[in-house]
Design a protein around this motif. Structure first.
Motif, PDB file in Angstrom:
ATOM      1  N   GLU A 245       8.981  -3.278 -10.702  1.00 59.84           N
ATOM      2  CA  GLU A 245       8.320  -2.005 -10.993  1.00 59.84           C
ATOM      3  C   GLU A 245       7.210  -1.766  -9.963  1.00 59.84           C
ATOM      4  O   GLU A 245       6.409  -2.664  -9.687  1.00 59.84           O
ATOM      5  CB  GLU A 245       7.720  -2.053 -12.403  1.00 59.84           C
ATOM      6  CG  GLU A 245       6.973  -0.803 -12.796  1.00 59.84           C
ATOM      7  CD  GLU A 245       6.355  -0.910 -14.182  1.00 59.84           C
ATOM      8  OE1 GLU A 245       5.475  -0.089 -14.490  1.00 59.84           O
ATOM      9  OE2 GLU A 245       6.737  -1.845 -14.942  1.00 59.84           O
ATOM     10  N   VAL A 246       7.201  -0.564  -9.386  1.00 58.04           N
ATOM     11  CA  VAL A 246       6.101  -0.158  -8.503  1.00 58.04           C
ATOM     12  C   VAL A 246       5.002   0.389  -9.403  1.00 58.04           C
ATOM     13  O   VAL A 246       5.107   1.487  -9.952  1.00 58.04           O
ATOM     14  CB  VAL A 246       6.559   0.897  -7.481  1.00 58.04           C
ATOM     15  CG1 VAL A 246       5.387   1.322  -6.604  1.00 58.04           C
ATOM     16  CG2 VAL A 246       7.696   0.351  -6.621  1.00 58.04           C
ATOM     17  N   SER A 247       3.958  -0.393  -9.578  1.00 59.42           N
ATOM     18  CA  SER A 247       2.930  -0.050 -10.554  1.00 59.42           C
ATOM     19  C   SER A 247       1.860   0.875 -10.000  1.00 59.42           C
ATOM     20  O   SER A 247       1.171   1.573 -10.757  1.00 59.42           O
ATOM     21  CB  SER A 247       2.271  -1.327 -11.087  1.00 59.42           C
ATOM     22  OG  SER A 247       1.765  -2.115 -10.020  1.00 59.42           O
ATOM     23  N   LYS A 248       1.696   0.893  -8.667  1.00 62.47           N
ATOM     24  CA  LYS A 248       0.696   1.775  -8.049  1.00 62.47           C
ATOM     25  C   LYS A 248       1.149   2.067  -6.617  1.00 62.47           C
ATOM     26  O   LYS A 248       1.585   1.172  -5.903  1.00 62.47           O
ATOM     27  CB  LYS A 248      -0.677   1.096  -8.051  1.00 62.47           C
ATOM     28  CG  LYS A 248      -1.794   1.931  -7.413  1.00 62.47           C
ATOM     29  CD  LYS A 248      -3.108   1.158  -7.422  1.00 62.47           C
ATOM     30  CE  LYS A 248      -4.210   1.936  -6.724  1.00 62.47           C
ATOM     31  NZ  LYS A 248      -5.483   1.189  -6.673  1.00 62.47           N
ATOM     32  N   GLU A 249       1.016   3.327  -6.218  1.00 62.97           N
ATOM     33  CA  GLU A 249       1.472   3.679  -4.876  1.00 62.97           C
ATOM     34  C   GLU A 249       0.677   4.861  -4.341  1.00 62.97           C
ATOM     35  O   GLU A 249       0.521   5.881  -5.020  1.00 62.97           O
ATOM     36  CB  GLU A 249       2.967   4.013  -4.893  1.00 62.97           C
ATOM     37  CG  GLU A 249       3.535   4.315  -3.522  1.00 62.97           C
ATOM     38  CD  GLU A 249       5.044   4.500  -3.563  1.00 62.97           C
ATOM     39  OE1 GLU A 249       5.656   4.523  -2.474  1.00 62.97           O
ATOM     40  OE2 GLU A 249       5.615   4.637  -4.681  1.00 62.97           O
ATOM     41  N   ASP A 250       0.153   4.714  -3.124  1.00 64.43           N
ATOM     42  CA  ASP A 250      -0.446   5.828  -2.387  1.00 64.43           C
ATOM     43  C   ASP A 250      -0.223   5.566  -0.902  1.00 64.43           C
ATOM     44  O   ASP A 250       0.507   4.631  -0.529  1.00 64.43           O
ATOM     45  CB  ASP A 250      -1.928   6.001  -2.738  1.00 64.43           C
ATOM     46  CG  ASP A 250      -2.747   4.740  -2.521  1.00 64.43           C
ATOM     47  OD1 ASP A 250      -2.476   4.029  -1.523  1.00 64.43           O
ATOM     48  OD2 ASP A 250      -3.643   4.447  -3.341  1.00 64.43           O
ATOM     49  N   GLU A 251      -0.843   6.344  -0.066  1.00 64.70           N
ATOM     50  CA  GLU A 251      -0.590   6.211   1.364  1.00 64.70           C
ATOM     51  C   GLU A 251      -1.172   4.934   1.952  1.00 64.70           C
ATOM     52  O   GLU A 251      -0.713   4.460   2.988  1.00 64.70           O
ATOM     53  CB  GLU A 251      -1.186   7.422   2.104  1.00 64.70           C
ATOM     54  CG  GLU A 251      -0.489   8.742   1.767  1.00 64.70           C
ATOM     55  CD  GLU A 251      -1.089   9.898   2.532  1.00 64.70           C
ATOM     56  OE1 GLU A 251      -2.098   9.685   3.242  1.00 64.70           O
ATOM     57  OE2 GLU A 251      -0.546  11.023   2.420  1.00 64.70           O
ATOM     58  N   GLU A 252      -2.191   4.384   1.307  1.00 65.25           N
ATOM     59  CA  GLU A 252      -2.872   3.226   1.851  1.00 65.25           C
ATOM     60  C   GLU A 252      -2.466   1.899   1.201  1.00 65.25           C
ATOM     61  O   GLU A 252      -2.665   0.844   1.789  1.00 65.25           O
ATOM     62  CB  GLU A 252      -4.397   3.399   1.700  1.00 65.25           C
ATOM     63  CG  GLU A 252      -4.950   4.606   2.413  1.00 65.25           C
ATOM     64  CD  GLU A 252      -4.767   4.514   3.933  1.00 65.25           C
ATOM     65  OE1 GLU A 252      -4.871   3.379   4.469  1.00 65.25           O
ATOM     66  OE2 GLU A 252      -4.528   5.558   4.558  1.00 65.25           O
ATOM     67  N   GLU A 253      -1.908   1.976  -0.002  1.00 65.23           N
ATOM     68  CA  GLU A 253      -1.677   0.730  -0.739  1.00 65.23           C
ATOM     69  C   GLU A 253      -0.546   0.899  -1.745  1.00 65.23           C
ATOM     70  O   GLU A 253      -0.414   1.946  -2.390  1.00 65.23           O
ATOM     71  CB  GLU A 253      -2.970   0.325  -1.457  1.00 65.23           C
ATOM     72  CG  GLU A 253      -3.029  -1.123  -1.889  1.00 65.23           C
ATOM     73  CD  GLU A 253      -4.420  -1.478  -2.420  1.00 65.23           C
ATOM     74  OE1 GLU A 253      -5.147  -2.195  -1.721  1.00 65.23           O
ATOM     75  OE2 GLU A 253      -4.754  -1.021  -3.543  1.00 65.23           O
ATOM     76  N   VAL A 254       0.260  -0.138  -1.894  1.00 68.22           N
ATOM     77  CA  VAL A 254       1.346  -0.173  -2.883  1.00 68.22           C
ATOM     78  C   VAL A 254       1.239  -1.481  -3.666  1.00 68.22           C
ATOM     79  O   VAL A 254       1.090  -2.554  -3.064  1.00 68.22           O
ATOM     80  CB  VAL A 254       2.728  -0.069  -2.214  1.00 68.22           C
ATOM     81  CG1 VAL A 254       3.832  -0.271  -3.262  1.00 68.22           C
ATOM     82  CG2 VAL A 254       2.902   1.273  -1.535  1.00 68.22           C
ATOM     83  N   HIS A 255       1.314  -1.374  -5.015  1.00 65.44           N
ATOM     84  CA  HIS A 255       1.305  -2.561  -5.884  1.00 65.44           C
ATOM     85  C   HIS A 255       2.677  -2.689  -6.541  1.00 65.44           C
ATOM     86  O   HIS A 255       3.212  -1.709  -7.069  1.00 65.44           O
ATOM     87  CB  HIS A 255       0.234  -2.437  -6.963  1.00 65.44           C
ATOM     88  CG  HIS A 255      -1.164  -2.524  -6.441  1.00 65.44           C
ATOM     89  ND1 HIS A 255      -2.163  -3.174  -7.108  1.00 65.44           N
ATOM     90  CD2 HIS A 255      -1.735  -2.049  -5.305  1.00 65.44           C
ATOM     91  CE1 HIS A 255      -3.295  -3.089  -6.434  1.00 65.44           C
ATOM     92  NE2 HIS A 255      -3.050  -2.390  -5.323  1.00 65.44           N
TER      93      HIS A 255
END
Length: 442
Positions: A139-149
């Motif tokens: 699961e991709v729990s957090k995503e933006d242009e600078e960081e992906v969790h």
């Protein structure tokens, strides 16, 4: 009051006490033969010891009220313990932290970080694919242009292995209770040509009436030259609603089974009495093997237990409502059965062999097998299948460069998780950074 009861039944100490008590009493039930004829206990232990054993229930441990109570208490204890601890395990298993904040990797036993040449979206897709190939739920729990969790786990069910074991134990206990409450073990003595539906208990005067009859068509016994029995074989038929529904020749360890009731070839004896029974409907002749009861009225039975060879008088036990009264029937003299309108006399004695059948009903057998299977599955899950979790953070470090921080936890077998992480990193290195060294490993 409720809290005290709840704490009492959820106590691990109570579980240990019950298990130890059941173990000790089961050993007693193994050492002392169960459900045997009272005369055997009297010969082996003497009158005083037999009375003590019978009072304590040691002659029929597995059907005693206190053994059933112990099984019930253990079941309640197991259920309450499971309910008490379930919320915590459920939260750990089903409500994990899915983001991977900076510095969190330091709290993990296994973690690594590497710098990769590539775009953050490409690295994310490749990492997700590599984890899925390892059978992780990703699961991709957090995503933006600078960081992906990214959060991944597998074998979450392994957290509930102990509950599978508990379920198996409960099913085994239910099987034991079914046998203790609804099962029985007794005997039938049948001479050739006679049939009966009455099963006598070994340990007392209780008699069970089967919903069908068993007839002995033929009984064969062979002896060694020394006189020891070589083999005894019974040709039996099951009679239901006046019709033969099953026929089988049984030997030792090859029983007849019908409607969950087993008939084992267990012994033999000698002696068949021919009785004349007289009531308002007239007279009838009945042949019955020694030791086998005949029914005279509801909950009223008569059993022949001995023969006086000189006078040809037979010793009887009159059983009514579980109470026993002894008596003697002399040849051709009618014995008025107390509390009934029937009178009985002995008209003949045949020194023929009869078959001794051990009759057993164990309705909990398959339930116990099912519970044992569930318990084994639970033990395999609890001890050999690890619940593993992986967290990853992909940080943008430039136009074509990212930093990957990855780490994980395993409920058991950390070495296996470390190897999986190495393989996942190997996939990423081969795709994006053949010559980029690993920065750190903790």
């Amino acid at each position: 009051m409720f809290k005290r009861l709840y704490d009492f039944f959820s106590s691990v100490k109570l579980a240990i006490f019950l298990l130890l008590t059941l173990a000790v009493t089961s050993i007693v039930g193994t050492i002392i033969e169960q459900q045997q004829d009272p005369e055997k206990y009297l010969m082996e232990y003497g009158p005083t010891t037999y009375k003590i054993l019978k009072f304590l229930g040691f002659t029929d441990v597995y059907h005693s009220w206190w053994y059933i109570s112990l099984l019930t208490l253990l079941g309640i204890n197991l259920i309450v313990c499971s309910i008490k601890r379930l919320p915590k395990i459920w939260k750990v298993a089903m409500e994990p932290r899915k983001t991977f904040p900076a510095g969190q990797e330091k709290t993990l036993r296994i973690s690594s970080s590497i710098t990769l040449k590539g775009r953050i979206s490409e690295v994310k897709e490749k990492l997700v694919e590599a984890l899925k190939n390892k059978r992780y739920k990703v699961e991709v729990s957090k995503e933006d242009e600078e960081e992906v969790h990214i959060f991944a786990d597998k074998n979450v069910f392994a957290r509930f292995g102990v509950y599978i074991v508990h379920l198996g134990v409960l099913v085994v206990l239910i099987g034991g209770l079914l046998t203790a409450v609804f099962g029985f073990r007794g005997y039938m003595n049948l001479a050739e040509g006679t049939m009966s539906n009455l099963v006598s208990f070994f340990s007392g005067p209780k008699i069970v009436e089967l919903p069908f009859y068993v007839r002995c068509n033929k009984f064969t016994i062979d002896f060694y030259p020394s006189g020891m029995p070589k083999a005894y074989i019974s040709d039996l038929s099951v009679i239901e609603n006046g019709k033969e529904v099953l026929r089988k020749t049984i030997r030792v360890n090859d029983p007849l089974k019908y409607k969950g009731i087993y008939f084992y070839q267990a012994s033999y004896g000698q002696g068949e009495a021919v009785l004349k029974i007289k009531d308002e409907n007239g007279e009838r002749i009945v042949g019955v093997a020694f030791g086998q009861p005949i029914k005279l009225a509801p909950k009223t039975y008569l059993r022949i237990v001995s023969l006086d060879g000189k006078t040809m008088s037979i010793g009887i036990k009159f059983i009514k409502d579980g109470k026993v009264r002894e008596g003697v029937i002399k040849p051709f003299i009618f014995y008025q059965v107390p509390g009934t309108n029937k009178a009985i006399s002995m008209v003949d004695f045949k020194p023929v062999f009869y078959t001794g059948l051990q009759v057993a009903k164990d309705p909990g057998t398959w339930v116990v097998w099912l519970g044992s299977t569930i318990m084994i599955i639970g033990l395999v899950v609890a001890f050999f299948i690890p619940h593993r979790r992986i967290w990853a953070r992909i940080e943008k470090r430039g136009e074509d460069k990212v930093r990957l921080v990855i780490g994980g936890l395993s409920s058991k077998g950390s070495e296996g998780l470390a190897q999986e992480l190495e393989e996942v990193l190997g996939v990423l290195k081969s795709s994006y950074c053949n010559n980029t060294p690993k920065e750190e490993e903790q």
